[in-house]
Design a protein around this motif. Structure first.
Motif, PDB file in Angstrom:
ATOM      1  N   ASP A 177      39.881 -39.531   4.710  1.00 56.22           N
ATOM      2  CA  ASP A 177      40.166 -39.641   6.144  1.00 56.22           C
ATOM      3  C   ASP A 177      41.353 -38.741   6.483  1.00 56.22           C
ATOM      4  O   ASP A 177      42.503 -39.099   6.241  1.00 56.22           O
ATOM      5  CB  ASP A 177      40.470 -41.104   6.492  1.00 56.22           C
ATOM      6  CG  ASP A 177      40.701 -41.336   7.967  1.00 56.22           C
ATOM      7  OD1 ASP A 177      41.074 -40.390   8.694  1.00 56.22           O
ATOM      8  OD2 ASP A 177      40.534 -42.492   8.398  1.00 56.22           O
ATOM      9  N   LYS A 178      41.056 -37.556   7.012  1.00 55.35           N
ATOM     10  CA  LYS A 178      42.108 -36.580   7.290  1.00 55.35           C
ATOM     11  C   LYS A 178      43.140 -37.125   8.274  1.00 55.35           C
ATOM     12  O   LYS A 178      44.342 -36.925   8.085  1.00 55.35           O
ATOM     13  CB  LYS A 178      41.525 -35.266   7.813  1.00 55.35           C
ATOM     14  CG  LYS A 178      42.617 -34.236   8.067  1.00 55.35           C
ATOM     15  CD  LYS A 178      42.089 -32.913   8.543  1.00 55.35           C
ATOM     16  CE  LYS A 178      43.258 -32.012   8.914  1.00 55.35           C
ATOM     17  NZ  LYS A 178      42.847 -30.718   9.410  1.00 55.35           N
ATOM     18  N   THR A 179      42.696 -37.812   9.298  1.00 50.19           N
ATOM     19  CA  THR A 179      43.636 -38.364  10.282  1.00 50.19           C
ATOM     20  C   THR A 179      44.621 -39.305   9.607  1.00 50.19           C
ATOM     21  O   THR A 179      45.831 -39.223   9.844  1.00 50.19           O
ATOM     22  CB  THR A 179      42.878 -39.092  11.407  1.00 50.19           C
ATOM     23  OG1 THR A 179      41.984 -38.162  12.037  1.00 50.19           O
ATOM     24  CG2 THR A 179      43.830 -39.661  12.444  1.00 50.19           C
ATOM     25  N   LEU A 180      44.125 -40.177   8.765  1.00 45.72           N
ATOM     26  CA  LEU A 180      44.983 -41.122   8.056  1.00 45.72           C
ATOM     27  C   LEU A 180      45.920 -40.394   7.092  1.00 45.72           C
ATOM     28  O   LEU A 180      47.105 -40.738   6.994  1.00 45.72           O
ATOM     29  CB  LEU A 180      44.132 -42.146   7.305  1.00 45.72           C
ATOM     30  CG  LEU A 180      44.880 -43.276   6.602  1.00 45.72           C
ATOM     31  CD1 LEU A 180      45.761 -44.060   7.566  1.00 45.72           C
ATOM     32  CD2 LEU A 180      43.870 -44.208   5.920  1.00 45.72           C
ATOM     33  N   ILE A 181      45.416 -39.383   6.397  1.00 47.95           N
ATOM     34  CA  ILE A 181      46.258 -38.603   5.487  1.00 47.95           C
ATOM     35  C   ILE A 181      47.398 -37.944   6.258  1.00 47.95           C
ATOM     36  O   ILE A 181      48.560 -38.008   5.837  1.00 47.95           O
ATOM     37  CB  ILE A 181      45.417 -37.557   4.713  1.00 47.95           C
ATOM     38  CG1 ILE A 181      44.543 -38.267   3.689  1.00 47.95           C
ATOM     39  CG2 ILE A 181      46.309 -36.506   4.056  1.00 47.95           C
ATOM     40  CD1 ILE A 181      43.512 -37.375   3.014  1.00 47.95           C
ATOM     41  N   ILE A 182      47.083 -37.333   7.388  1.00 46.87           N
ATOM     42  CA  ILE A 182      48.116 -36.668   8.197  1.00 46.87           C
ATOM     43  C   ILE A 182      49.157 -37.686   8.661  1.00 46.87           C
ATOM     44  O   ILE A 182      50.362 -37.428   8.604  1.00 46.87           O
ATOM     45  CB  ILE A 182      47.484 -35.924   9.404  1.00 46.87           C
ATOM     46  CG1 ILE A 182      46.533 -34.825   8.926  1.00 46.87           C
ATOM     47  CG2 ILE A 182      48.561 -35.376  10.334  1.00 46.87           C
ATOM     48  CD1 ILE A 182      47.123 -33.795   8.001  1.00 46.87           C
ATOM     49  N   ILE A 183      48.719 -38.841   9.112  1.00 47.12           N
ATOM     50  CA  ILE A 183      49.650 -39.886   9.549  1.00 47.12           C
ATOM     51  C   ILE A 183      50.573 -40.276   8.400  1.00 47.12           C
ATOM     52  O   ILE A 183      51.797 -40.387   8.583  1.00 47.12           O
ATOM     53  CB  ILE A 183      48.880 -41.116  10.088  1.00 47.12           C
ATOM     54  CG1 ILE A 183      48.241 -40.787  11.433  1.00 47.12           C
ATOM     55  CG2 ILE A 183      49.797 -42.341  10.194  1.00 47.12           C
ATOM     56  CD1 ILE A 183      47.224 -41.815  11.904  1.00 47.12           C
ATOM     57  N   LYS A 184      50.019 -40.489   7.215  1.00 44.51           N
ATOM     58  CA  LYS A 184      50.820 -40.898   6.056  1.00 44.51           C
ATOM     59  C   LYS A 184      51.747 -39.782   5.594  1.00 44.51           C
ATOM     60  O   LYS A 184      52.888 -40.047   5.193  1.00 44.51           O
ATOM     61  CB  LYS A 184      49.915 -41.352   4.904  1.00 44.51           C
ATOM     62  CG  LYS A 184      49.217 -42.666   5.169  1.00 44.51           C
ATOM     63  CD  LYS A 184      50.226 -43.789   5.282  1.00 44.51           C
ATOM     64  CE  LYS A 184      49.576 -45.128   5.493  1.00 44.51           C
ATOM     65  NZ  LYS A 184      50.569 -46.194   5.660  1.00 44.51           N
ATOM     66  N   LEU A 185      51.303 -38.544   5.640  1.00 40.10           N
ATOM     67  CA  LEU A 185      52.181 -37.428   5.280  1.00 40.10           C
ATOM     68  C   LEU A 185      53.354 -37.340   6.248  1.00 40.10           C
ATOM     69  O   LEU A 185      54.505 -37.178   5.832  1.00 40.10           O
ATOM     70  CB  LEU A 185      51.405 -36.110   5.247  1.00 40.10           C
ATOM     71  CG  LEU A 185      50.437 -35.923   4.086  1.00 40.10           C
ATOM     72  CD1 LEU A 185      49.565 -34.688   4.308  1.00 40.10           C
ATOM     73  CD2 LEU A 185      51.173 -35.837   2.755  1.00 40.10           C
ATOM     74  N   GLU A 186      53.075 -37.466   7.544  1.00 45.12           N
ATOM     75  CA  GLU A 186      54.148 -37.409   8.542  1.00 45.12           C
ATOM     76  C   GLU A 186      55.102 -38.591   8.391  1.00 45.12           C
ATOM     77  O   GLU A 186      56.321 -38.429   8.492  1.00 45.12           O
ATOM     78  CB  GLU A 186      53.556 -37.370   9.953  1.00 45.12           C
ATOM     79  CG  GLU A 186      52.862 -36.063  10.264  1.00 45.12           C
ATOM     80  CD  GLU A 186      52.106 -36.066  11.586  1.00 45.12           C
ATOM     81  OE1 GLU A 186      52.045 -37.126  12.268  1.00 45.12           O
ATOM     82  OE2 GLU A 186      51.557 -35.003  11.943  1.00 45.12           O
ATOM     83  N   GLU A 187      54.546 -39.752   8.154  1.00 43.05           N
ATOM     84  CA  GLU A 187      55.358 -40.958   7.987  1.00 43.05           C
ATOM     85  C   GLU A 187      56.277 -40.834   6.772  1.00 43.05           C
ATOM     86  O   GLU A 187      57.471 -41.138   6.850  1.00 43.05           O
ATOM     87  CB  GLU A 187      54.423 -42.156   7.828  1.00 43.05           C
ATOM     88  CG  GLU A 187      55.086 -43.484   7.572  1.00 43.05           C
ATOM     89  CD  GLU A 187      54.026 -44.556   7.338  1.00 43.05           C
ATOM     90  OE1 GLU A 187      53.938 -45.058   6.189  1.00 43.05           O
ATOM     91  OE2 GLU A 187      53.285 -44.875   8.287  1.00 43.05           O
ATOM     92  N   THR A 188      55.730 -40.381   5.650  1.00 49.36           N
ATOM     93  CA  THR A 188      56.556 -40.266   4.453  1.00 49.36           C
ATOM     94  C   THR A 188      57.594 -39.165   4.602  1.00 49.36           C
ATOM     95  O   THR A 188      58.727 -39.310   4.135  1.00 49.36           O
ATOM     96  CB  THR A 188      55.698 -40.044   3.191  1.00 49.36           C
ATOM     97  OG1 THR A 188      54.838 -38.915   3.383  1.00 49.36           O
ATOM     98  CG2 THR A 188      54.863 -41.281   2.862  1.00 49.36           C
ATOM     99  N   TYR A 189      57.236 -38.062   5.272  1.00 52.89           N
ATOM    100  CA  TYR A 189      58.223 -37.007   5.541  1.00 52.89           C
ATOM    101  C   TYR A 189      59.385 -37.577   6.343  1.00 52.89           C
ATOM    102  O   TYR A 189      60.556 -37.401   5.988  1.00 52.89           O
ATOM    103  CB  TYR A 189      57.585 -35.832   6.292  1.00 52.89           C
ATOM    104  CG  TYR A 189      58.585 -34.738   6.588  1.00 52.89           C
ATOM    105  CD1 TYR A 189      58.712 -33.643   5.742  1.00 52.89           C
ATOM    106  CD2 TYR A 189      59.422 -34.809   7.702  1.00 52.89           C
ATOM    107  CE1 TYR A 189      59.642 -32.651   5.993  1.00 52.89           C
ATOM    108  CE2 TYR A 189      60.358 -33.824   7.959  1.00 52.89           C
ATOM    109  CZ  TYR A 189      60.469 -32.747   7.100  1.00 52.89           C
ATOM    110  OH  TYR A 189      61.408 -31.769   7.358  1.00 52.89           O
ATOM    111  N   THR A 190      59.067 -38.248   7.427  1.00 54.35           N
ATOM    112  CA  THR A 190      60.100 -38.814   8.305  1.00 54.35           C
ATOM    113  C   THR A 190      60.968 -39.823   7.561  1.00 54.35           C
ATOM    114  O   THR A 190      62.197 -39.813   7.700  1.00 54.35           O
ATOM    115  CB  THR A 190      59.446 -39.474   9.538  1.00 54.35           C
ATOM    116  OG1 THR A 190      58.718 -38.467  10.255  1.00 54.35           O
ATOM    117  CG2 THR A 190      60.477 -40.100  10.451  1.00 54.35           C
ATOM    118  N   ASN A 191      60.353 -40.685   6.773  1.00 59.23           N
ATOM    119  CA  ASN A 191      61.113 -41.695   6.038  1.00 59.23           C
ATOM    120  C   ASN A 191      62.059 -41.053   5.023  1.00 59.23           C
ATOM    121  O   ASN A 191      63.215 -41.484   4.888  1.00 59.23           O
ATOM    122  CB  ASN A 191      60.180 -42.677   5.342  1.00 59.23           C
ATOM    123  CG  ASN A 191      59.444 -43.572   6.320  1.00 59.23           C
ATOM    124  OD1 ASN A 191      59.832 -43.712   7.477  1.00 59.23           O
ATOM    125  ND2 ASN A 191      58.365 -44.167   5.860  1.00 59.23           N
TER     126      ASN A 191
END
Length: 141
Positions: free
Chosen positions: A74-88
């Protein structure tokens, strides 16, 4: 900001660029004729490592691997998780001095992320996937 912190964030950003750049169908691709997982499963490992190293950095010791990504296709979910982990990770690095960080864990995170860059380069070449501009600049691919 310390150079190590900058390099970690640069590596995370490059990974994010790669996954934003590829299309959904690429997530299921493997490298043929060699033992290989998929590009999506690479994202699972990357996201899990980001989450796990951040947890370790907060307590100054490794506490095991966990990953919150539930679907590596799920590309959308992957992008969300990548952005979330970057921000964290970015927030954590902004809020703490380099003297307070377990540098071995931070270097391990950087090495892990960059090691996946090498793998993703092989996946891209094997599957004729074009690279995002940031990768052309950073790695001359």
């Amino acid at each position: 900001m310390d150079i190590l912190k900058q390099r970690v964030l640069q590596a995370l950003s490059l990974t994010d660029d790669f996954y934003n750049h590829i299309n959904d169908g690429c997530l299921r691709l493997k490298i043929s004729d060699v033992p290989s997982n998929t590009i999506g499963e690479q994202a699972y490992c990357i996201i899990g490592a980001r989450e796990s190293y951040l947890k370790a950095l907060k307590i100054s010791q490794w506490a095991g691997f966990d990953c919150s990504l539930v679907d590596s296709n799920d590309k959308t979910l992957i992008i969300i998780k990548l952005e979330e982990t970057y921000t964290n990770i970015e927030r954590f690095l902004q809020d703490i001095s380099i003297d307070e960080i377990n540098n071995n864990l931070l270097i391990d995170l950087l090495e892990h992320e960059v090691q996946h860059h090498g793998q993703l380069i092989r996946y891209a070449y094997a599957n004729k996937i074009e690279f995002p501009k940031s990768w052309n600049i950073r790695y001359t691919v």
